[in-house]
Design a protein around this motif. Structure first.
Motif, PDB file in Angstrom:
ATOM      1  N   GLY A 104       0.747  -1.081  -0.146  1.00 44.20           N
ATOM      2  CA  GLY A 104      -0.063   0.128  -0.179  1.00 44.20           C
ATOM      3  C   GLY A 104       0.944   1.187  -0.125  1.00 44.20           C
ATOM      4  N   GLY A 105       2.148   1.353   0.638  1.00 48.29           N
ATOM      5  CA  GLY A 105       2.778   2.320   0.760  1.00 48.29           C
ATOM      6  C   GLY A 105       3.274   2.452  -0.677  1.00 48.29           C
ATOM      7  N   MET A 106       3.885   1.541  -1.392  1.00 46.63           N
ATOM      8  CA  MET A 106       4.566   1.868  -2.479  1.00 46.63           C
ATOM      9  C   MET A 106       3.500   2.398  -3.732  1.00 46.63           C
ATOM     10  SD  MET A 106       8.071   1.383  -2.508  1.00 46.63           S
ATOM     11  CE  MET A 106       7.574   1.548  -4.567  1.00 46.63           C
ATOM     12  N   ILE A 107       2.238   1.757  -3.555  1.00 47.77           N
ATOM     13  CA  ILE A 107       1.450   2.228  -4.630  1.00 47.77           C
ATOM     14  C   ILE A 107       1.081   3.585  -4.280  1.00 47.77           C
ATOM     15  CG2 ILE A 107      -1.171   2.009  -5.428  1.00 47.77           C
ATOM     16  CD1 ILE A 107      -0.849  -1.002  -4.734  1.00 47.77           C
ATOM     17  N   SER A 108       0.826   4.336  -3.055  1.00 45.37           N
ATOM     18  CA  SER A 108       0.743   5.558  -2.675  1.00 45.37           C
ATOM     19  C   SER A 108       1.914   6.433  -3.204  1.00 45.37           C
ATOM     20  CB  SER A 108       0.485   5.595  -1.115  1.00 45.37           C
ATOM     21  OG  SER A 108      -0.923   4.905  -0.784  1.00 45.37           O
ATOM     22  N   LEU A 109       3.166   5.818  -2.738  1.00 46.49           N
ATOM     23  CA  LEU A 109       4.310   6.504  -3.302  1.00 46.49           C
ATOM     24  C   LEU A 109       4.227   6.730  -4.626  1.00 46.49           C
ATOM     25  CD1 LEU A 109       7.027   7.780  -2.356  1.00 46.49           C
ATOM     26  CD2 LEU A 109       8.027   5.552  -2.632  1.00 46.49           C
ATOM     27  N   MET A 110       4.012   5.921  -5.369  1.00 50.20           N
ATOM     28  CA  MET A 110       4.119   5.961  -6.893  1.00 50.20           C
ATOM     29  C   MET A 110       3.067   6.973  -7.583  1.00 50.20           C
ATOM     30  SD  MET A 110       4.238   2.975  -9.915  1.00 50.20           S
ATOM     31  CE  MET A 110       2.277   2.617  -9.611  1.00 50.20           C
ATOM     32  N   VAL A 111       1.843   6.717  -6.953  1.00 53.70           N
ATOM     33  CA  VAL A 111       0.656   7.790  -7.196  1.00 53.70           C
ATOM     34  C   VAL A 111       1.037   8.939  -7.153  1.00 53.70           C
ATOM     35  CG1 VAL A 111      -1.617   8.432  -6.985  1.00 53.70           C
ATOM     36  CG2 VAL A 111      -0.974   5.909  -7.212  1.00 53.70           C
ATOM     37  N   PHE A 112       1.566   9.187  -5.736  1.00 55.94           N
ATOM     38  CA  PHE A 112       1.943  10.695  -5.390  1.00 55.94           C
ATOM     39  C   PHE A 112       2.994  11.277  -6.420  1.00 55.94           C
ATOM     40  CE2 PHE A 112       4.576  13.693  -2.920  1.00 55.94           C
ATOM     41  CZ  PHE A 112       3.585  14.710  -2.657  1.00 55.94           C
ATOM     42  N   SER A 113       4.220  10.333  -6.597  1.00 51.09           N
ATOM     43  CA  SER A 113       5.301  10.770  -7.380  1.00 51.09           C
ATOM     44  C   SER A 113       4.594  11.451  -8.661  1.00 51.09           C
ATOM     45  CB  SER A 113       6.302   9.624  -7.325  1.00 51.09           C
ATOM     46  OG  SER A 113       6.730   9.297  -6.227  1.00 51.09           O
ATOM     47  N   PHE A 114       4.094  10.588  -9.335  1.00 41.23           N
ATOM     48  CA  PHE A 114       3.644  10.890 -10.900  1.00 41.23           C
ATOM     49  C   PHE A 114       2.736  11.832 -10.883  1.00 41.23           C
ATOM     50  CE2 PHE A 114       6.588   7.333 -11.331  1.00 41.23           C
ATOM     51  CZ  PHE A 114       7.265   7.887 -12.312  1.00 41.23           C
ATOM     52  N   SER A 115       1.744  12.108  -9.968  1.00 43.44           N
ATOM     53  CA  SER A 115       0.841  13.018  -9.993  1.00 43.44           C
ATOM     54  C   SER A 115       1.469  14.459  -9.930  1.00 43.44           C
ATOM     55  CB  SER A 115      -0.437  12.797  -8.868  1.00 43.44           C
ATOM     56  OG  SER A 115       0.318  12.862  -7.581  1.00 43.44           O
ATOM     57  N   MET A 132      14.039  -3.057  -0.536  1.00 40.80           N
ATOM     58  CA  MET A 132      13.451  -2.536  -1.772  1.00 40.80           C
ATOM     59  C   MET A 132      12.521  -1.313  -1.466  1.00 40.80           C
ATOM     60  SD  MET A 132      12.457  -5.697  -4.210  1.00 40.80           S
ATOM     61  CE  MET A 132      13.593  -7.025  -4.495  1.00 40.80           C
ATOM     62  N   VAL A 133      12.032  -1.292  -0.570  1.00 40.05           N
ATOM     63  CA  VAL A 133      10.943  -0.148  -0.206  1.00 40.05           C
ATOM     64  C   VAL A 133      11.744   1.085   0.262  1.00 40.05           C
ATOM     65  CG1 VAL A 133       8.942   0.743   1.201  1.00 40.05           C
ATOM     66  CG2 VAL A 133       9.028  -1.507   0.452  1.00 40.05           C
ATOM     67  N   ILE A 134      12.884   0.616   0.977  1.00 41.19           N
ATOM     68  CA  ILE A 134      13.595   1.798   1.704  1.00 41.19           C
ATOM     69  C   ILE A 134      14.448   2.343   0.436  1.00 41.19           C
ATOM     70  CG2 ILE A 134      15.779   2.262   2.906  1.00 41.19           C
ATOM     71  CD1 ILE A 134      14.876   0.243   5.010  1.00 41.19           C
ATOM     72  N   HIS A 135      14.783   1.624  -0.575  1.00 38.18           N
ATOM     73  CA  HIS A 135      15.655   2.092  -1.742  1.00 38.18           C
ATOM     74  C   HIS A 135      14.609   2.877  -2.714  1.00 38.18           C
ATOM     75  CE1 HIS A 135      16.599   1.305  -6.119  1.00 38.18           C
ATOM     76  NE2 HIS A 135      17.853   1.970  -5.861  1.00 38.18           N
ATOM     77  N   CYS A 136      13.368   2.606  -2.579  1.00 40.00           N
ATOM     78  CA  CYS A 136      12.361   3.459  -3.349  1.00 40.00           C
ATOM     79  C   CYS A 136      12.022   4.858  -2.703  1.00 40.00           C
ATOM     80  CB  CYS A 136      10.919   2.787  -3.623  1.00 40.00           C
ATOM     81  SG  CYS A 136      11.101   1.282  -4.906  1.00 40.00           S
ATOM     82  N   LEU A 137      12.336   4.766  -1.201  1.00 37.43           N
ATOM     83  CA  LEU A 137      12.184   6.117  -0.616  1.00 37.43           C
ATOM     84  C   LEU A 137      13.164   6.947  -0.934  1.00 37.43           C
ATOM     85  CD1 LEU A 137      10.872   4.845   2.696  1.00 37.43           C
ATOM     86  CD2 LEU A 137       9.569   5.946   1.121  1.00 37.43           C
TER      87      LEU A 137
END
Length: 445
Positions: A71-82, A150-155
Motif C-alpha cells: 500500500g505504501g509503494m502504490i501511494s508513493l508511486m501515485v503521489f510521485s507521478f501526480s 527495496m521499499v527503503i531504496h524506493c524512498l
C-alpha cells in the motif's frame, strides 16, 4: 521480403524510444528475482549459521507487513507521478508543450518508475505464495528482508525523483538539454556522412530517363530514412532515387514522396522495399532530425516573449544556444546526395539551406520581441557572431537580416536615450557586417 523483415526492427526501435522501455525491463528483472525466491528455495541446513540466525520464526505471518509495504509503494508511486505531471503541465504552459513528453520520458524518470513497478511486483509475488515449507523459513525471511530493502531504496529514489523533476523544468536545464541533444544529433549525422560517396550537389544531374513516382502508403512524419539501403536499391535497378520531401515533413497517404529515375518502371516489390527504409515517428524527434532541436529552442524563446509570460531573459538564453548551433552548422553543411563505388549518383534528397533555417529561427523571435530593445540587440549580436564563421554567400544572408534588425530597432527606439543606447552598440564588437554607427531615423509606417 525486406519490408516484412524490417517490421520487427521498426517495432523494436519504437519500443526502445517509448516510456515503457526501461520500466518494463526493470519490472521483468524484479519478477525474475521473485521467481528465484519462490521457486528455488534453499533449505536452512544449506545456509550459513549467520543467515539462519536472522530467519523469522513464522514468515507466513508477515502478510500484514507485506500489505503495508504494498500500500505504501502504490501511494508513493501515485503521489510521485501526480506531482510530476502537475509540474510538467505548468512547464508546458511556460515553455512549450512539445517539451512535456521529452521531460517525462527522460531516462532517470524511467529508471525510478521501473524500480517502483518492480518493487510492487516483487511484493505481490510474495503475497501470492504465503505458505512456507518446513525447513525453508530462512530463505523466505531473506526475501521479506529484501522486500523491505527495496521499499527503503524506493524512498531514496523518491527524494531523487523530486529533485530531478524540479531541476528538469528549470529553464537553464531545459535549454541546456535541448542544446546538447541537438548538438549530439548533428554530430551523429556528421559522423555518418563521412567518405567520398557522400557529396553536396547544387543541381542534381539528370540521366534523361523517365521519373517513376512512389507514393506513400500511410500518413505521418517522415523523420529519417536508411539512405545507404536506398542507394543500394537504386543501384540494383540501375537508377537514381530522388526524395521529394525534407526529413521531418508530414506526408499524407498517396503523396508521391520519391521517384525513381530509370529506364523502366520499378516492380511493386521494389517499391515496398523502398517504403520499408523510411522512418515514421510521431511528433518531433531531435534524435532523428536535428532541425527540430533548433526550432524548439526558437519556440521556447517565442513563448517566453508572449504577454502572458514576458520573460525576455529566457529568449536571450535561447538566442545564445541558437548562435552556437548555427555557428557549427556554418562550419559543416549536410550532404544531399549519395554515390556508389563507381562514382554514379544513386540518391538525392532535400536539405534545408542556411538562409531558410536562419529565417525560420530568428525572424519569429525578432517579430514577437520587436518592442524589446534587448531582444533586437541580442539578435544583432548573434548575427555578428555568425558573420565570423560565414562564407560570402551566407554573409549576404546575415547582412540582410542585420539590416532588418537595425530597421526594427529604429522603429522601436522612441526616446533619445533609447536611441543613444542602441547606437552605442550597433557596430560594437568584432564582426564582418556593414552596420551604421548611429541608429537611422525612425520611419513612420
Amino acid at each position: 521480403m525486406r519490408a516484412f523483415l524490417s517490421w520487427p526492427i521498426h517495432l523494436l526501435k519504437a519500443y526502445r524510444q517509448s516510456i515503457a522501455y526501461l520500466p518494463s525491463l526493470l519490472a521483468l528483472a524484479y519478477a525474475f528475482l521473485s521467481l528465484i525466491a519462490l521457486l528455488l528455495p534453499i533449505s536452512d541446513d544449506r545456509l550459513p549459521t549467520l543467515l539462519t540466525m536472522l530467519g523469522l520464526e513464522a514468515p507466513e505471518d508477515t502478510l500484514p507487513l507485506l500489505v503495508a509495504l504494498l500500500g505504501g509503494m502504490i501511494s508513493l508511486m501515485v503521489f510521485s507521478f501526480s506531482m510530476v505531471m502537475s509540474v510538467l503541465s505548468q512547464a508546458g504552459g511556460q515553455f512549450s508543450h512539445k517539451l512535456v513528453f521529452g521531460l517525462i520520458s527522460e531516462r532517470p524518470h524511467q529508471w525510478v518508475l521501473g524500480h517502483y513497478l518492480g518493487t510492487i511486483l516483487f511484493i505481490l509475488m510474495l503475497m501470492m505464495v504465503p505458505n512456507v515449507a518446513d525447513g525453508q523459513a530462512t530463505w523466505r525471511s531473506l526475501a521479506i528482508y529484501l522486500a523491505c530493502a527495496m521499499v527503503i531504496h524506493c524512498l531514496a529514489l523518491f527524494v531523487y525523483f523530486i529533485h530531478k523533476a524540479s531541476q528538469s523544468i528549470q529553464i537553464d536545464a531545459v535549454v541546456t538539454d535541448l542544446h546538447q541533444s541537438t548538438l549530439a544529433s548533428m554530430q551523429v549525422l556528421q559522423s555518418q556522412q563521412q567518405g567520398q560517396e557522400w557529396r553536396i550537389l547544387a543541381v542534381a544531374a539528370s540521366s534523361g530517363h523517365r521519373h517513376y513516382p512512389v507514393h506513400a502508403r500511410r500518413a505521418g512524419y517522415l523523420q529519417n530514412a536508411d539512405l545507404s539501403a536506398l542507394a543500394a536499391l537504386a543501384h540494383r535497378v540501375d537508377g537514381v532515387v530522388h526524395l521529394h520531401f525534407r526529413f521531418g515533413d508530414y506526408v499524407v497517404k498517396g503523396l508521391p514522396i520519391l521517384s525513381l529515375e530509370a529506364a523502366s518502371p520499378p516492380e511493386a516489390s521494389w517499391c515496398d522495399e523502398v517504403r520499408a527504409t523510411l522512418t515514421y515517428v510521431e511528433g518531433e524527434s531531435i534524435t532523428e532530425h536535428h532541425v527540430f532541436g533548433l526550432t524548439q529552442l526558437m519556440e521556447v524563446a517565442v513563448k517566453a516573449l508572449s504577454p502572458g509570460i514576458n520573460d525576455p531573459g529566457t529568449a536571450r538564453l535561447c538566442l545564445h544556444r541558437l548562435t552556437d548551433l548555427l555557428g557549427r552548422r556554418l562550419e559543416w553543411q549536410p550532404c544531399n546526395s549519395l554515390f556508389d563505388r563507381d562514382g554514379t549518383c544513386r540518391l538525392t534528397w532535400k536539405v534545408e539551406d542556411f538562409e531558410s533555417l536562419l529565417y525560420r529561427l530568428f525572424q519569429p523571435i525578432l517579430r514577437y520581441g520587436r518592442e524589446d530593445l534587448s531582444i533586437g540587440l541580442g539578435v544583432l549580436k548573434a548575427l555578428k557572431t555568425l558573420s565570423l564563421f560565414a562564407e560570402e554567400k551566407d554573409l549576404e544572408t546575415l547582412q540582410a537580416h542585420a539590416d532588418r534588425v537595425v530597421e526594427t530597432l529604429s522603429q522601436a527606439a522612441d526616446h533619445p536615450l533609447d536611441r543613444r543606447f542602441v547606437s552605442a552598440r550597433l557596430d560594437d564588437g568584432i564582426h564582418r557586417l556593414t552596420l551604421p554607427r548611429v541608429l537611422p531615423g525612425r520611419q513612420d509606417t
